[in-house]
Each structure stands twice: as C-alpha cells, then as structure tokens.
Design an enzyme around this catalytic site. Structure first.
Site, short mmCIF file in Angstrom:
data_model
loop_
_atom_site.label_atom_id
_atom_site.label_comp_id
_atom_site.label_asym_id
_atom_site.label_seq_id
_atom_site.Cartn_x
_atom_site.Cartn_y
_atom_site.Cartn_z
N LYS A 118 0.84 -1.21 0.00
CA LYS A 118 0.00 0.00 0.00
C LYS A 118 0.87 1.25 0.00
O LYS A 118 0.50 2.27 -0.55
CB LYS A 118 -0.95 0.02 1.18
CG LYS A 118 -2.12 -0.89 0.99
CD LYS A 118 -3.34 -0.38 1.73
CE LYS A 118 -4.52 -1.29 1.44
NZ LYS A 118 -5.55 -1.23 2.46
N LYS A 203 -3.78 -10.29 -6.75
CA LYS A 203 -5.04 -10.35 -6.01
C LYS A 203 -6.02 -9.29 -6.51
O LYS A 203 -5.60 -8.16 -6.80
CB LYS A 203 -4.71 -10.11 -4.53
CG LYS A 203 -5.87 -10.20 -3.60
CD LYS A 203 -5.50 -9.58 -2.25
CE LYS A 203 -5.47 -8.08 -2.29
NZ LYS A 203 -6.15 -7.36 -1.24
N LYS A 206 -9.40 -3.49 -4.25
CA LYS A 206 -10.22 -2.28 -4.39
C LYS A 206 -9.41 -1.14 -4.98
O LYS A 206 -9.87 -0.40 -5.83
CB LYS A 206 -10.75 -1.85 -3.02
CG LYS A 206 -11.93 -2.65 -2.54
CD LYS A 206 -12.41 -2.14 -1.18
CE LYS A 206 -11.80 -2.91 -0.05
NZ LYS A 206 -11.88 -2.34 1.27
P1 TYM Z 1 -10.09 -5.16 3.12
O1 TYM Z 1 -11.05 -4.05 3.19
O2 TYM Z 1 -8.90 -5.01 2.24
O3 TYM Z 1 -10.82 -6.48 2.70
C1 TYM Z 1 -12.01 -6.92 3.33
C2 TYM Z 1 -12.08 -8.42 3.35
O4 TYM Z 1 -12.08 -8.95 2.01
C3 TYM Z 1 -11.03 -9.89 1.87
N1 TYM Z 1 -10.50 -9.78 0.50
C4 TYM Z 1 -10.43 -10.80 -0.35
N2 TYM Z 1 -10.79 -12.09 -0.24
C5 TYM Z 1 -10.61 -12.87 -1.34
N3 TYM Z 1 -10.07 -12.42 -2.50
C6 TYM Z 1 -9.70 -11.13 -2.64
N4 TYM Z 1 -9.17 -10.69 -3.77
C7 TYM Z 1 -9.88 -10.26 -1.54
N5 TYM Z 1 -9.61 -8.93 -1.35
C8 TYM Z 1 -9.99 -8.66 -0.08
C9 TYM Z 1 -9.98 -9.47 2.88
O5 TYM Z 1 -9.10 -10.52 3.19
C10 TYM Z 1 -10.86 -9.07 4.04
O6 TYM Z 1 -11.28 -10.19 4.77
N6 TYM Z 1 -7.44 -4.68 7.28
C11 TYM Z 1 -8.73 -5.10 6.79
C12 TYM Z 1 -9.90 -4.43 7.49
C13 TYM Z 1 -9.90 -4.63 8.97
C14 TYM Z 1 -10.19 -5.82 9.65
C15 TYM Z 1 -10.09 -5.52 11.03
C16 TYM Z 1 -10.50 -7.12 9.22
C17 TYM Z 1 -9.65 -3.66 9.90
N7 TYM Z 1 -9.76 -4.19 11.15
C18 TYM Z 1 -10.30 -6.50 11.99
C19 TYM Z 1 -10.73 -8.09 10.20
C20 TYM Z 1 -10.62 -7.78 11.57
C21 TYM Z 1 -8.81 -4.76 5.31
O7 TYM Z 1 -8.25 -3.80 4.86
O8 TYM Z 1 -9.62 -5.56 4.59
#
Ligand code: TYM
Length: 358
Positions: A118, A203, A206
């Site tokens: 990032k 991957k 977003k």
């Molecule tokens: P974020 O917003 O990037 O993604 C949200 C969730 O989607 C999953 N994900 C995917 N799964 C499969 N294939 C993909 N290409 C893909 N892209 C994203 C991510 O693994 C995630 O489960 N840091 C976290 C947000 C967060 C969080 C937390 C999550 C903040 N505090 C506490 C769990 C517990 C994040 O940026 O996810």
C-alpha cells in the site's frame, strides 16, 4: 466463548474503494454462512481508511461506511443476528489502538506486506503516513476488543491476524494476566484469494480496481458491465479448458469464482468443463455473477431507500459494540496501571459494569 455459549466472530472491511466479488467471496459470504453458528461483530473500518489520506481526502467516509453496511445486509447478513457498526462510532477502538501501538515492536509493523504494497500504491511525495505503519496495531485493537474467537478474512489478512495474536501475547506478558484472548483465523479455503480478472497473478483489489477498469467486478456494478468484464477476463492461449495439465491462473480463478458462488466442487467443474471452450466457461461464470449481483442490488436499494432504519441499526450496533468495548478498554487500562476511562463519552452512557467504573 460468550455468555450465550456461542463462539464470537469479528471482522470488517476498510472504507476505501468499492467492494468487489473478492470481498464477497473471501469475507462477506463466509460471515453470512456462519451467522447462525457464531455471535458476529461486523464493522466498517473507517479509521483504517485514513491511513492513506491521499486516497480518501475530499470524500465522505461516512457515506462510504453506510454504503458498506447496507451491502453487508444486502449480501445476506442479518442485522438481528449480527452486530453491525462503524469503527469511528466506537471511540474505544482508537483508545485501545494506542495501547496496541505501544505494545508492538516497529520491526513487526515494518514486515507487514500491506505496509509495503500500500505504501507503493499511495505514491505520495511526502512518504506514507505513520498511520499506515501502525495499521496492524489498530486492527489488533478491533479484534482483541471483543475477545473474538475467530476472525473470518481472506488470505491477504492472515498476516494481520497472526500479528494480532503476537500483540495479544506480548501485551499479556508485558502487563501480566490474560487481558486478551488469542484469536484464530477463519478462512474459506478456495476463494480466500480471488485474483484480478485482467491480471490473474495479482489479487483482486479495491485500490487497483479504482485505477484499472476490467480488474474487478464491483458488487454495485450494473450486471451487464460485470458480464463484459468476465467475458474479457484473461485466461490463456490454449483454445479449450484442459484439466490434464496445471490450469492457467486465469482459468483457475474463473472456476474458483463459479464454485464458490454455486457451492460446487472442482470435481464437478472438471466434469462440466473439461474440453469446453473458454467462452462457455466465461458465459457460465458471467450468468452466475450477474444473477448474484442482481439479487444483492435489489436488496441494497430496499435498504438504502429506508435511511432512518439504517441509521437506527447503526446506532443500535454502536451501542451493543460499546457495551463490550468499554469493559475491555477499562480492563486493558487497568492492566497498564492506568485509571479506568471516564464514565461518559460523547454523551453516550458508560456501558460497563459497576466494577469497571472509574
Ligand atoms: P479489506 O477491506 O482489504 O478487505 C475486506 C475483506 O475482504 C477480503 N479480501 C479478499 N478475499 C478474497 N479475495 C480477494 N481478492 C480479496 N480482497 C480482499 C480481505 O481478506 C478481508 O477479509 N485490514 C482489513 C480491514 C480490517 C479488519 C479488522 C478485518 C480492519 N480491522 C479486523 C478483520 C478484523 C482490510 O483492509 O480488509
């Protein structure tokens, strides 16, 4: 384990960019599948979105957070079974985040893959903010606040949950006692890493989707646009699907999307698609994705048409979350030798028990 005897789950999504089918398959659908079994705390990480201020400056993070909560519900999360809230509505997250930052060695934070990737995406002259470095410590606060047993996330987040486990152990050993429960990852298996349609070696993300049309299918994309993106997905140079050799990443990805959305297995796909032309596979994936999006979007419209109900749900969710967060924060403050936090925040009554009161 909670008082109701059910294991507790916590997970969230950062309020940057538009949610895509990777988020749905790797995370949201997993939450929905398990919601009867576990006590779910599901939130939108709007404070985490600020770790790349260049990306969110000038946007309404609140509107984005509400859009995401509405999408959770539209994707099948039942607000009567799950506590849904926005991170910044529960100020204890930021407070516990500070304790987590203090308990986390910088060397652990510097190893975060997300910090490295990032940081490059942010591409800012001034360099990335300290918030991006400290991101996993705030994430640890999100999780440890609720004594979560499981954290259902996609594969890219496993490293963060691993760090959360390490931070919990470090805090407990530094300050004594067992303030924090050490949580486990809950993973989907196939589908925990959906790849980009335009580049199946990376991957689906977003932030990339915001720059590259054709990279992802967003949950709010018009179904015919989603169909086009899938029909244009990169596969390989062979004329037809063959299971005799290792599958090309793009073909594997399309099959995984299809299998996750239809609940079928690779053996079933093999029977159905071995020797089929790529167009036939893409058609099948496009049909399933378009149908799923149509259903999600119809429910999304119903939910966003009733804004007062959504606002009520968020207030209730924040209150339920704070009832737990206030107790855990008080416990963590005391473990650090601090006085328990003040009885009232932001006009909301202190939600902990009498023994947690300052
Ligand atoms: P974020 O917003 O990037 O993604 C949200 C969730 O989607 C999953 N994900 C995917 N799964 C499969 N294939 C993909 N290409 C893909 N892209 C994203 C991510 O693994 C995630 O489960 N840091 C976290 C947000 C967060 C969080 C937390 C999550 C903040 N505090 C506490 C769990 C517990 C994040 O940026 O996810």
């Amino acid at each position: 384990m909670t008082s109701a005897g059910r294991k507790r789950v916590l997970s969230g999504i950062t309020a940057t960019g538009r949610l895509h089918i990777g988020n749905y398959i790797g995370a949201i659908s997993l939450w929905a599948d398990n919601q009867d079994q576990y006590e779910n705390f599901l939130f939108v990480a709007d404070l985490h979105a600020l770790t790349i201020p260049e990306v969110v400056a000038g946007e309404s993070l609140r509107a984005r957070a509400e859009e995401i909560i509405a999408l959770y519900i539209a994707c099948g999360i039942d607000p009567d079974l799950s506590t849904l809230f926005v991170q910044s509505d529960v100020p204890e997250h930021a407070q516990l985040g500070w304790l987590m930052i203090c308990a986390t060695p910088v060397s652990w934070l510097e190893r975060s893959t997300q910090f490295k990737t990032k940081g490059k995406i942010a591409d800012v002259d001034a360099g990335v903010g300290a918030g991006l470095l400290c991101y996993p410590a705030l994430q640890a606060a999100d999780i440890l606040m609720y004594d979560a047993d499981y954290v259902p996330v996609g594969e890219d987040q496993h490293q963060h949950v691993e760090m959360t486990r390490d931070i919990a152990r470090r805090f407990n050993s530094l300050f004594g006692g067992t303030t924090f429960k050490v949580p486990d990852v809950l993973a989907r298996g196939p589908g925990s890493r959906i790849m980009g349609l335009d580049d199946p070696t990376a991957k689906m993300s977003k932030s990339v989707a915001a720059r590259q049309p054709g990279h992802a299918v967003a949950l709010l994309d018009p179904p015919d646009r989603a169909r086009k993106a899938i029909m244009r997905a990169v596969t390989d140079s062979q004329p037809a699907v063959s299971f005799d050799a290792p599958l090309a990443p793009g073909v594997d990805n399309l099959l995984t999307i299809l299998e996750c959305l239809t609940g079928t297995t690779r053996a079933h796909s093999r029977e159905r698609f071995d020797g089929a032309r790529y167009g036939a596979l893409k058609d099948a994936v496009a049909d399933v994705v378009a149908e799923r999006l149509t259903g999600i979007q119809a429910r999304y419209r119903e939910i966003t048409d009733d804004r007062p109900r959504l606002a009520r749900l968020l207030t209730q969710g924040a209150e339920r979350a704070r009832a737990i967060a206030a107790r855990k924060l008080a416990q963590a403050y005391r473990a650090c030798g601090l006085r328990s936090p003040a009885r009232h925040y932001h006009g909301l009554p202190f939600a902990g028990s009498a023994k947690d009161r300052p």
